[in-house]
Design a protein around this motif. Structure first.
Motif, PDB file in Angstrom:
ATOM      1  N   THR A 207       0.831  -1.207   0.000  1.00 17.54           N
ATOM      2  CA  THR A 207       0.000   0.000   0.000  1.00 17.54           C
ATOM      3  C   THR A 207       0.867   1.259   0.000  1.00 17.54           C
ATOM      4  O   THR A 207       0.579   2.216  -0.737  1.00 17.54           O
TER       5      THR A 207
ATOM      6  N   THR B 194       0.974   3.972  -2.978  1.00 18.14           N
ATOM      7  CA  THR B 194       0.683   5.379  -2.690  1.00 18.14           C
ATOM      8  C   THR B 194       1.772   6.286  -3.255  1.00 18.14           C
ATOM      9  O   THR B 194       1.473   7.300  -3.897  1.00 18.14           O
TER      10      THR B 194
ATOM     11  N   ASN C 205      -9.079  -4.498   3.070  1.00 25.94           N
ATOM     12  CA  ASN C 205      -8.039  -5.104   2.245  1.00 25.94           C
ATOM     13  C   ASN C 205      -6.972  -5.793   3.086  1.00 25.94           C
ATOM     14  O   ASN C 205      -6.427  -6.816   2.685  1.00 25.94           O
ATOM     15  N   GLU C 206      -6.679  -5.237   4.263  1.00 23.00           N
ATOM     16  CA  GLU C 206      -5.713  -5.909   5.133  1.00 23.00           C
ATOM     17  C   GLU C 206      -6.269  -7.253   5.600  1.00 23.00           C
ATOM     18  O   GLU C 206      -5.560  -8.258   5.642  1.00 23.00           O
TER      19      GLU C 206
ATOM     20  N   TYR D 131      -8.956   0.298   3.773  1.00 25.68           N
ATOM     21  CA  TYR D 131      -7.653  -0.251   4.144  1.00 25.68           C
ATOM     22  C   TYR D 131      -7.809  -1.495   5.027  1.00 25.68           C
ATOM     23  O   TYR D 131      -7.185  -2.523   4.774  1.00 25.68           O
TER      24      TYR D 131
END
Length: 156
Positions: A37, A41, A89-90, A86
């Motif tokens: 991630t 980013t 997805n984690e 987030y």
């Protein structure tokens, strides 16, 4: 379609990275996702700023024009939306660390169908016959895949 392809590719390549021997210290599935991630980013923010930066101010003003919307509420909504995505997805990466990429893709398919049916019921939105047939095919395919996989796992 492209998003499904990229999601599946990310799962396969991440599983390969998590299965490697030279992962480094403390690189479990959650930390692998965090690193991916951060790298994404660093790559995407400059590109997005160049391509879409001029539109942000207008979009922000348009969002604030909605009844009852304040800057604080909009900022809070965006922050929570990002945090929820987030953590979702984690969690998906933690699941990927425990199962194969194919099993995760199957679970993701079931999740999507269940969400569609549940929201249709919750919001009293009738499903079209094609939607019902599509959901049934997806659920049947997942069931068939699970039964075949279970059959071959017993043989091994």
């Amino acid at each position: 379609m492209m998003s499904n392809l990229l999601f599946a590719s990310r799962a396969v390549f991440s599983k390969m990275a998590m299965s490697g021997k030279d992962q480094g210290e403390n690189m479990d599935s959650a930390n692998t996702f965090a690193v991916i991630t951060m790298m994404a980013t660093l790559i995407c923010v400059p590109v997005a700023a160049i391509l879409e930066g001029s539109k942000v101010k207008g979009a922000w003003a348009a969002a604030l024009a909605a009844p009852g919307m304040t800057e604080a509420k909009l900022a809070t909504t965006l922050a929570f939306s990002g945090w929820y995505l987030y953590t979702y997805n984690e969690f998906a990466f933690k699941v990927l660390g425990m199962v194969s990429p194919v099993a995760q893709a199957v679970g993701n398919t079931v999740k999507r169908v269940v969400i569609l049916v549940a929201t249709s019921i919750a919001f009293a939105t009738p499903m079209t016959p094609i939607g019902i047939i599509g959901s049934a095919i997806a659920m049947g395919g997942v069931l068939l895949y699970s039964l075949v996989q279970q059959h071959y796992d017993k043989k091994a």
